[in-house]
Design an enzyme around this catalytic site. Sequence first.
Site, short mmCIF file in Angstrom:
data_model
loop_
_atom_site.label_atom_id
_atom_site.label_comp_id
_atom_site.label_asym_id
_atom_site.label_seq_id
_atom_site.Cartn_x
_atom_site.Cartn_y
_atom_site.Cartn_z
N GLY A 194 -1.31 18.72 -2.76
CA GLY A 194 -1.87 17.63 -3.58
C GLY A 194 -3.37 17.80 -3.82
N VAL A 221 -6.87 12.01 -4.08
CA VAL A 221 -7.25 12.19 -2.67
C VAL A 221 -7.60 13.65 -2.42
CG1 VAL A 221 -6.42 12.03 -0.28
CG2 VAL A 221 -5.91 10.18 -1.90
N SER A 268 1.08 5.68 3.82
CA SER A 268 0.57 4.62 2.95
C SER A 268 0.84 3.27 3.61
CB SER A 268 1.28 4.67 1.60
OG SER A 268 1.14 3.45 0.92
N SER A 269 0.00 2.29 3.33
CA SER A 269 0.21 0.96 3.91
C SER A 269 1.49 0.31 3.38
CB SER A 269 -0.99 0.04 3.65
OG SER A 269 -1.26 -0.05 2.27
N CYS A 270 2.11 0.92 2.33
CA CYS A 270 3.41 0.44 1.85
C CYS A 270 4.50 0.64 2.92
CB CYS A 270 3.85 1.20 0.61
SG CYS A 270 2.77 0.97 -0.76
N TYR A 283 9.54 4.51 -2.44
CA TYR A 283 8.35 5.26 -2.01
C TYR A 283 8.09 5.04 -0.52
CZ TYR A 283 3.17 5.90 -2.01
OH TYR A 283 1.86 6.26 -1.77
N LYS A 321 8.03 7.63 2.72
CA LYS A 321 6.83 7.74 3.56
C LYS A 321 7.18 7.52 5.04
CE LYS A 321 3.51 8.54 0.70
NZ LYS A 321 2.63 9.68 0.91
N HIS A 343 -3.13 2.15 -10.33
CA HIS A 343 -3.24 1.09 -9.33
C HIS A 343 -4.24 0.05 -9.83
CE1 HIS A 343 -1.58 4.34 -6.72
NE2 HIS A 343 -1.01 3.34 -6.08
N TRP A 345 -2.67 -9.49 -13.99
CA TRP A 345 -1.25 -9.59 -13.65
C TRP A 345 -1.08 -10.58 -12.49
CZ3 TRP A 345 0.90 -3.87 -13.30
CH2 TRP A 345 0.75 -3.26 -14.55
N1 NDP Z 1 -3.69 6.30 -4.44
C1 NDP Z 1 -3.55 5.40 -3.49
O1 NDP Z 1 -3.91 4.23 -3.62
C2 NDP Z 1 -2.93 5.81 -2.18
C3 NDP Z 1 -2.43 7.07 -1.97
N2 NDP Z 1 -1.84 7.37 -0.76
C4 NDP Z 1 -1.27 8.69 -0.53
O2 NDP Z 1 -2.26 9.70 -0.67
C5 NDP Z 1 -1.66 10.89 -1.17
C6 NDP Z 1 -2.39 11.35 -2.41
O3 NDP Z 1 -2.34 10.34 -3.40
P1 NDP Z 1 -3.18 10.46 -4.75
O4 NDP Z 1 -4.20 11.51 -4.60
O5 NDP Z 1 -3.59 9.10 -5.13
O6 NDP Z 1 -2.07 10.95 -5.78
P2 NDP Z 1 -2.23 11.74 -7.17
O7 NDP Z 1 -1.09 11.31 -8.03
O8 NDP Z 1 -3.61 11.61 -7.68
O9 NDP Z 1 -1.99 13.27 -6.75
C7 NDP Z 1 -0.77 13.69 -6.30
C8 NDP Z 1 -0.76 15.20 -6.20
O10 NDP Z 1 0.54 15.60 -5.75
C9 NDP Z 1 0.86 16.80 -6.36
N3 NDP Z 1 2.31 16.91 -6.55
C10 NDP Z 1 3.15 16.03 -7.15
N4 NDP Z 1 4.40 16.53 -7.18
C11 NDP Z 1 4.35 17.74 -6.59
C12 NDP Z 1 5.30 18.75 -6.34
N5 NDP Z 1 6.59 18.60 -6.70
N6 NDP Z 1 4.91 19.88 -5.73
C13 NDP Z 1 3.61 20.05 -5.37
N7 NDP Z 1 2.65 19.13 -5.56
C14 NDP Z 1 3.02 17.99 -6.18
C15 NDP Z 1 0.19 16.81 -7.74
O11 NDP Z 1 -0.14 18.16 -7.99
P3 NDP Z 1 -0.51 18.78 -9.47
O12 NDP Z 1 -1.66 17.99 -9.96
O13 NDP Z 1 -0.86 20.20 -9.17
O14 NDP Z 1 0.72 18.61 -10.32
C16 NDP Z 1 -1.04 15.94 -7.50
O15 NDP Z 1 -2.17 16.74 -7.33
C17 NDP Z 1 -0.18 10.57 -1.41
O16 NDP Z 1 0.55 10.91 -0.25
C18 NDP Z 1 -0.19 9.06 -1.53
O17 NDP Z 1 1.04 8.51 -1.20
C19 NDP Z 1 -1.79 6.46 0.26
C20 NDP Z 1 -2.28 5.21 0.10
C21 NDP Z 1 -2.89 4.77 -1.13
C1 F7E Z 2 -1.24 1.89 -2.45
C2 F7E Z 2 0.10 1.33 -2.81
O1 F7E Z 2 0.04 0.71 -4.08
C3 F7E Z 2 1.21 0.20 -4.63
O2 F7E Z 2 1.38 -1.14 -4.31
P1 F7E Z 2 0.44 -2.29 -4.88
O3 F7E Z 2 -0.73 -2.45 -4.00
O4 F7E Z 2 1.25 -3.50 -5.08
O5 F7E Z 2 0.01 -1.67 -6.29
P2 F7E Z 2 -1.08 -1.92 -7.40
O6 F7E Z 2 -2.38 -1.34 -7.02
O7 F7E Z 2 -0.46 -1.41 -8.66
O8 F7E Z 2 -1.20 -3.51 -7.55
C4 F7E Z 2 -1.91 -4.32 -6.68
C5 F7E Z 2 -1.88 -5.77 -7.08
O9 F7E Z 2 -2.72 -5.91 -8.21
C6 F7E Z 2 -2.09 -6.75 -9.18
N1 F7E Z 2 -2.61 -6.43 -10.50
C7 F7E Z 2 -3.31 -7.29 -11.29
N2 F7E Z 2 -3.60 -6.72 -12.48
C8 F7E Z 2 -3.09 -5.44 -12.40
C9 F7E Z 2 -3.09 -4.38 -13.35
O10 F7E Z 2 -3.59 -4.47 -14.46
N3 F7E Z 2 -2.50 -3.22 -12.91
C10 F7E Z 2 -1.94 -3.07 -11.65
N4 F7E Z 2 -1.38 -1.88 -11.32
N5 F7E Z 2 -1.92 -4.10 -10.76
C11 F7E Z 2 -2.49 -5.27 -11.14
C12 F7E Z 2 -0.62 -6.45 -9.00
O11 F7E Z 2 0.17 -7.49 -9.54
C13 F7E Z 2 -0.52 -6.34 -7.48
O12 F7E Z 2 -0.40 -7.64 -6.92
C14 F7E Z 2 2.47 0.93 -4.27
O13 F7E Z 2 3.32 0.81 -5.38
C15 F7E Z 2 2.21 2.30 -3.80
O14 F7E Z 2 1.82 3.12 -4.85
C16 F7E Z 2 1.13 2.39 -2.79
O15 F7E Z 2 1.06 3.29 -1.96
#
Ligand code: NDP
Ligand code: F7E
Length: 313
Positions: free
Chosen positions: A7, A12, A103-105, A132, A136, A176, A199
Site C-alpha cells: 500500500g 498512509v 482500523s477502529s471499525c 471491511y 480487518k 472519508h 450528511w
Molecule cells: N484512511 C483511513 O481513514 C484509515 C485507513 N486505515 C487503514 O490504513 C491502510 C491504508 O489506508 P489508506 O492509505 O487510507 O488507503 P488508500 O486507498 O489510500 O491506499 C490503499 C493502497 O492499497 C493498495 N492496494 C489495493 N488493492 C491492492 C492489491 N490488490 N494488491 C496490492 N496493493 C493493493 C493500493 O495500491 P496501488 O495504488 O498501487 O493500486 C493503494 O496504494 C488500510 O489498511 C486501511 O484500512 C485505518 C484506519 C483509517
Molecule cells: C476509518 C473508517 O471510516 C469509515 O467509517 P466512517 O467513519 O463512518 O466513514 P466516513 O469518514 O465516510 O464518515 C464519517 C461520518 O461523517 C459523516 N459525513 C457527513 N458528511 C459527509 C460527507 O460528505 N462524506 C462522508 N464520507 N461522510 C460524511 C458520515 O455520515 C459519518 O457519520 C469506514 O467505512 C472505514 O472505511 C474505516 O476504516
Amino acid sequence: MKIVLTGGNGMVGRNIRDHATASQHELIAPRSRELDLTDGPATEAYIARVKPDLIIHAAGRVGGIQANMAHPVEFLVENLDMGRNIVMAARASGTPKLINIGSSCMYPRAAPNPLEESMVLTGELEPTNEGYALAKVMTARLCDYVSLSNPGLDYKTLIPCNIFGIHDKFDPAVSHLLPAIIRKVDEAARTGAESVEIWGSGEARREFMFASDLADGIWTAVERFDDLPGMMNMGVGHDHSINDYYAAVARVIGWQGSFTHDLSKPVGMKQKLVSVAMQREFGWLPSTSLDDAIAKTYAHFRALPAAAEENHP
Ligand SMILES: NC(=O)C1=CN([C@@H]2O[C@H](COP(=O)(O)OP(=O)(O)OC[C@H]3O[C@@H](n4cnc5c(N)ncnc54)[C@H](OP(=O)(O)O)[C@@H]3O)[C@@H](O)[C@H]2O)C=CC1
Ligand SMILES: C[C@H]1O[C@H](OP(=O)(O)OP(=O)(O)OC[C@H]2O[C@@H](n3cnc4c(=O)[nH]c(N)nc43)[C@H](O)[C@@H]2O)[C@@H](O)[C@@H](O)C1=O
C-alpha cells in the site's frame, strides 16, 4: 532493515515513505500492478524472493461510509485476501516481524468509548462497514495465531482511528469525512454558494489523526517493535462531532456560509473514540493540531492538477 511496505502508494503508505526515518531503511514498496496481494502464489513468491526483515501491511480496499455500503463484497473479500496472503507469505518465508494496519471499525458498534483493545470481538459490528471490519478482525487474529504458534515470528496489529491528510482521496464516491468536507467547502468558497450540506444530523462523533502523524507512529513502532503490544490503538485521545469538523474546515478555509443537514444520508457509528492508554504507555503521541492538519491537507488539495476531475469539481 529491509522492509516491504504494502500500500506504499496509498495515503498512509505515501506518508510512511515521505517520513524522515524511511531513508534509514531499505524500503521496498511494490505497486498493486507489480504485486497483486489478492494473488496468493504471487505474494508468496514475492516475499520469498525479497526476504524482508519486516513487513508493514498498509494496502487495502479503503473508502468512506458510502463506498463501504455500496461494495460490501469487495471490501470483505479483497481485504481478507490481501491480509491472508501477506501474513501467510510472511510466515512461509520466515519473515520475523510484521506490522498489520487495522482500523477502529474493528470495534463492536455498541462498545463503550473509549474503545480498548480487549473489546475486539465482544459484540456486533457496525453494519455500514461490516465486511471491511470482518476482514480487518480476521487478519489481526491471524497475526496473533501465527505469533502464538510460530516461535521467532512476531506479527502485530496497529488500530488507527480515522485518518486524513496529504494524498487523501477527495472523490465523493469514496472519500472519508475530512476530504469530503474540504472539497465541499472549497467548492462553496470558489462558487459563492451560501450553504453546504452535511450528511446526517452532524451529531455523530469521530476521531481523526493527520496521516503524517500516523506515519510517525508506525515508524516508532518499527524502531521499537519489541516494546509494541500485539494489538495497539493509534489515536489522538479526543473526538469531535461531524458538525465541529465542518466548522473547523470552514474556519481554516475562511468560508462564512451556513450548513444544512441531509437526514437521508448514512451516519454509521455514533462514536468511535479509541483508548490511547496503551499507546501512552508505549510512549508515542501525535503532534499536529486539527487546524494545522486541515490547512496542510487543503494546500495539498488546491495544488492537485485541475485536470484530475475526481479531485477538483
Ligand atoms: N484512511 C483511513 O481513514 C484509515 C485507513 N486505515 C487503514 O490504513 C491502510 C491504508 O489506508 P489508506 O492509505 O487510507 O488507503 P488508500 O486507498 O489510500 O491506499 C490503499 C493502497 O492499497 C493498495 N492496494 C489495493 N488493492 C491492492 C492489491 N490488490 N494488491 C496490492 N496493493 C493493493 C493500493 O495500491 P496501488 O495504488 O498501487 O493500486 C493503494 O496504494 C488500510 O489498511 C486501511 O484500512 C485505518 C484506519 C483509517
Ligand atoms: C476509518 C473508517 O471510516 C469509515 O467509517 P466512517 O467513519 O463512518 O466513514 P466516513 O469518514 O465516510 O464518515 C464519517 C461520518 O461523517 C459523516 N459525513 C457527513 N458528511 C459527509 C460527507 O460528505 N462524506 C462522508 N464520507 N461522510 C460524511 C458520515 O455520515 C459519518 O457519520 C469506514 O467505512 C472505514 O472505511 C474505516 O476504516
